[in-house]
Enzyme design. Structure first.
Site, short mmCIF file in Angstrom:
data_model
loop_
_atom_site.label_atom_id
_atom_site.label_comp_id
_atom_site.label_asym_id
_atom_site.label_seq_id
_atom_site.Cartn_x
_atom_site.Cartn_y
_atom_site.Cartn_z
CD GLU A 217 10.11 3.43 12.47
OE1 GLU A 217 9.70 2.25 12.50
OE2 GLU A 217 9.67 4.32 13.21
CG ASN A 218 17.97 -0.19 9.68
OD1 ASN A 218 18.47 -1.09 10.35
ND2 ASN A 218 18.28 -0.01 8.42
CB ALA A 219 15.89 -4.58 11.17
CE1 TYR B 205 13.36 -2.20 16.00
CE2 TYR B 205 12.89 -1.43 18.23
CZ TYR B 205 12.61 -2.28 17.16
OH TYR B 205 11.62 -3.19 17.26
CB CYS C 97 13.62 12.21 12.10
SG CYS C 97 13.81 11.54 13.75
CD GLU D 159 11.23 16.17 12.08
OE1 GLU D 159 11.47 14.98 11.75
OE2 GLU D 159 10.62 16.47 13.11
CB CYS E 56 13.81 13.91 17.94
SG CYS E 56 15.08 13.73 16.66
CB CYS F 84 15.20 16.64 13.96
SG CYS F 84 15.04 15.05 13.13
N1 THU Z 1 10.31 10.79 14.21
C1 THU Z 1 10.42 11.70 13.20
O1 THU Z 1 10.47 11.34 12.02
N2 THU Z 1 10.48 13.00 13.53
C2 THU Z 1 10.38 13.49 14.78
O2 THU Z 1 10.48 14.69 14.98
C3 THU Z 1 10.14 12.59 15.91
C4 THU Z 1 10.28 11.14 15.60
C5 THU Z 1 10.22 9.37 13.86
C6 THU Z 1 11.40 8.53 14.25
C7 THU Z 1 10.79 7.17 14.33
O3 THU Z 1 10.74 6.59 13.02
C8 THU Z 1 9.35 7.42 14.77
O4 THU Z 1 9.11 8.79 14.51
C9 THU Z 1 9.10 7.11 16.22
O5 THU Z 1 10.01 7.73 17.04
#
Ligand code: THU
Length: 139
Positions: free
Chosen positions: A51-53, A55, A60, A62, A93, A96
């Site tokens: 993640e990042n400040a 957003y 993700c 994947e 998501c 991805c």
């Molecule tokens: N996230 C994933 O890494 N993969 C997914 O398939 C769904 C969401 C992450 C993104 C973010 O860092 C956190 O889960 C909440 O959305």
């Protein structure tokens, strides 16, 4: 239709995806995601969400796993496993799904694990029907 994987490959994928959650950098959502990807040649690559400040800049699990495997030279993949700390298992998501479809066929299996390692499996074709892919790009 889900492509056939050995019981051992599925077991390794699940363990690696679960372990990869430990590498997640998710101070904002506190939602850990681990991914493990099996290449056609039998190698495993893992990823976790970063993640990042700011957003939307976060990535993700994947896409980290696929990106790492692709830059290592891999283009063909057998399956991916995704592990989270929730029940039922979280599914990839939309971004991805599109990213993975670039390198996978409709039968590519996505194994999803919940906090207790209960799993469900779905194919790329089910996750992203009627997708736009490399075969549609004729420039
Ligand atoms: N996230 C994933 O890494 N993969 C997914 O398939 C769904 C969401 C992450 C993104 C973010 O860092 C956190 O889960 C909440 O959305």
């Amino acid at each position: 239709m889900v492509s056939s994987l050995s019981t051992q490959e599925i077991e390794i994928l699940s363990q690696k995806a679960n372990a990869a959650k430990e590498a997640a950098y998710c101070p904002y959502s506190k939602f850990r995601v681990g991914a493990a990807l099996l290449t056609e040649s039998g190698e495993y690559f893992t990823g976790a969400n970063v993640e990042n400040a700011s957003y939307p800049v976060g990535t993700c699990a994947e896409r980290v796993a696929f990106g790492t495997a692709v830059v290592a030279g891999h283009r063909k993949f057998k399956a991916i496993a995704v592990a989270t700390d929730i029940t039922p298992p979280a599914s990839p998501c939309g971004m991805c799904r599109q990213f993975m479809s670039e390198f996978t066929s409709r039968s590519f299996p996505i194994y999803m694990y919940d906090k207790d390692m209960n799993s469900t499996v779905i194919t790329m074709g089910e996750l992203l029907p009627n997708s736009f892919g490399p075969e549609d790009f004729n420039h």
